[in-house]
Scaffold this active site. Structure first.
Site, PDB file in Angstrom:
ATOM      1  N   SER A  12       0.853  -1.195   0.000  1.00  0.00           N
ATOM      2  CA  SER A  12       0.000   0.000   0.000  1.00  0.00           C
ATOM      3  C   SER A  12       0.877   1.229   0.000  1.00  0.00           C
ATOM      4  O   SER A  12       1.969   1.230   0.592  1.00  0.00           O
ATOM      5  CB  SER A  12      -0.885  -0.003   1.251  1.00  0.00           C
ATOM      6  OG  SER A  12      -1.457   1.269   1.482  1.00  0.00           O
ATOM      7  N   TYR A  52      -1.553  -1.286  10.198  1.00  0.00           N
ATOM      8  CA  TYR A  52      -1.655  -1.669   8.786  1.00  0.00           C
ATOM      9  C   TYR A  52      -0.474  -1.112   7.996  1.00  0.00           C
ATOM     10  O   TYR A  52       0.195  -1.841   7.257  1.00  0.00           O
ATOM     11  CB  TYR A  52      -2.972  -1.140   8.227  1.00  0.00           C
ATOM     12  CG  TYR A  52      -3.233  -1.465   6.776  1.00  0.00           C
ATOM     13  CD1 TYR A  52      -3.856  -2.659   6.414  1.00  0.00           C
ATOM     14  CD2 TYR A  52      -2.878  -0.579   5.758  1.00  0.00           C
ATOM     15  CE1 TYR A  52      -4.114  -2.961   5.087  1.00  0.00           C
ATOM     16  CE2 TYR A  52      -3.126  -0.872   4.435  1.00  0.00           C
ATOM     17  CZ  TYR A  52      -3.746  -2.061   4.100  1.00  0.00           C
ATOM     18  OH  TYR A  52      -3.990  -2.359   2.777  1.00  0.00           O
ATOM     19  N   LYS A  81       2.601  -3.018   5.995  1.00  0.00           N
ATOM     20  CA  LYS A  81       2.765  -2.799   4.557  1.00  0.00           C
ATOM     21  C   LYS A  81       4.195  -2.356   4.237  1.00  0.00           C
ATOM     22  O   LYS A  81       4.751  -2.719   3.199  1.00  0.00           O
ATOM     23  CB  LYS A  81       1.736  -1.782   4.051  1.00  0.00           C
ATOM     24  CG  LYS A  81       0.307  -2.321   4.059  1.00  0.00           C
ATOM     25  CD  LYS A  81       0.178  -3.488   3.101  1.00  0.00           C
ATOM     26  CE  LYS A  81      -1.116  -4.215   3.190  1.00  0.00           C
ATOM     27  NZ  LYS A  81      -1.252  -5.317   2.211  1.00  0.00           N
ATOM     28  N   THR A  83     -12.367  -0.471  -2.972  1.00  0.00           N
ATOM     29  CA  THR A  83     -12.461  -1.856  -2.512  1.00  0.00           C
ATOM     30  C   THR A  83     -12.896  -1.853  -1.048  1.00  0.00           C
ATOM     31  O   THR A  83     -12.811  -0.814  -0.374  1.00  0.00           O
ATOM     32  CB  THR A  83     -11.108  -2.568  -2.638  1.00  0.00           C
ATOM     33  OG1 THR A  83     -10.183  -1.941  -1.731  1.00  0.00           O
ATOM     34  CG2 THR A  83     -10.564  -2.467  -4.060  1.00  0.00           C
TER      35      THR A  83
END
Length: 328
Positions: free
Chosen positions: A180, A209, A213, A244
């Site tokens: 990401s 997160y 990543k 998404t």
């Protein structure tokens, strides 16, 4: 190939973030980016796509199936995988899809799944690591690892290691790790220290997160070194801002504001498919890509990883995944 002018424009789009990460990026870049893979590039090949129940994973699986591959759709829920396969077949009627249940965060599940796949598929063309989570509170995997770390890093490393011989037996094998752009905000530095599992302080889902990543990008570089002798190409990539569930459910405010310029899942998955199928992707290994072009792994030089923290993180991850580690 881009000209000097388009190369400058491409870099400017990337540095602007808003233009490069939104749907504007691929709309402009497709005028100069590398050619599409041959329509039959993956006929006779097997490709594993984790996180294939929705979003980027489903879109990547559809694009890979369209090129002729047998796609192994991997996820935690059989019904969701069946639904995903049905949706893919609406767009790709002749898609060769196999729904296979595996919780990538659970190392026992990973070992059992890989053992079955090795018997079924002696030569595996590619693994696309797209399984992702962003739990609002700290949760743990079956082995007691923080969920984001287990799902994004430890499990994928173990799964790749388990399937290493199958990959090495294929022609031009690849591993594609879906990271990401948020990883730019989380260099491996003192902010992680010795708390890789996020056990101390208040748990911040977005931060956890982003950290994992960033670790994925580092992992791709080190995996590329580890698997070079086997002829396995390893790359990481970021999909930009795509509409998404990972964005709309986990970041609803951002998704609402950015909705007019969010990429479609297909636009977000384009580079995943390209890295899986294009011969050009095997000219290098260990790079970080977006919109079919390698990108810097640091937004600014001062955001670079701390070498000692990088070594400590890699050693910890390898230990957690149960593999011998190479120097970082």
């Amino acid at each position: 190939m881009p000209s000097a002018l388009t190369s400058v424009l491409d870099t400017a789009l990337d540095k602007s973030v808003l233009l490069g990460y939104s749907s504007i990026g691929p709309a402009l870049r497709r005028r100069w980016w590398p050619s599409d893979p041959d329509p039959r590039a993956l006929v006779g090949r097997h490709v594993v796509v984790t996180g294939a129940s929705s979003g980027l994973g489903r879109a990547a699986a559809a694009g890979i199936a369209r090129l002729g591959a047998t796609v192994h759709l991997v996820g935690r829920d059989a019904e969701r995988l069946e639904s995903s396969a049905a949706e893919i077949r609406r767009d790709v009627p002749d898609a060769d899809l196999l729904g296979e249940v595996c919780d990538v965060s659970d190392l026992d599940d990973v070992r059992a799944y890989a053992a079955g796949l090795r018997q079924q598929v002696p030569a595996l063309h590619a693994i696309v690591h797209d399984a992702g989570v962003m739990p609002p509170r700290r949760t743990e995997s079956a082995q007691g690892h923080e969920a984001a770390l287990a799902t994004h890093v430890i499990g994928p490393l173990r799964l790749t290691e388990e399937l290493r011989t199958s990959l090495a037996a294929a022609e031009s094998p690849r591993v594609v790790i879906v990271s990401s752009g948020g990883m730019y905000s989380a260099p491996l530095d003192d902010a992680i220290g010795d708390d890789i599992e996020y056990e101390r302080g208040d748990y911040e889902a977005v931060r956890a997160y982003a950290r994992t990543k960033r670790i994925q990008v580092t992992m791709a570089e080190l995996m590329a070194r580890r698997y070079a002798a086997d002829g396995i190409t390893v790359h990481s990539m970021h999909p930009g801002w795509a509409a998404t569930p990972g964005v709309t459910d986990s970041l609803p405010r951002f998704a609402k504001v950015a909705r007019p310029i969010l990429r479609s899942p297909e636009q977000g998955a384009d580079t995943i498919v390209w890295l899986t199928a294009s011969p050009e992707a095997t000219a290098s290994s260990g790079l970080f890509w977006s919109d079919r072009r390698p990108r810097p792994t640091y937004f600014m030089p001062r955001h670079a990883d701390d070498p000692s923290v990088r070594r400590a993180v890699w050693a910890y991850v390898c230990g957690a995944a149960g593999i011998d580690h190479l120097p970082a």
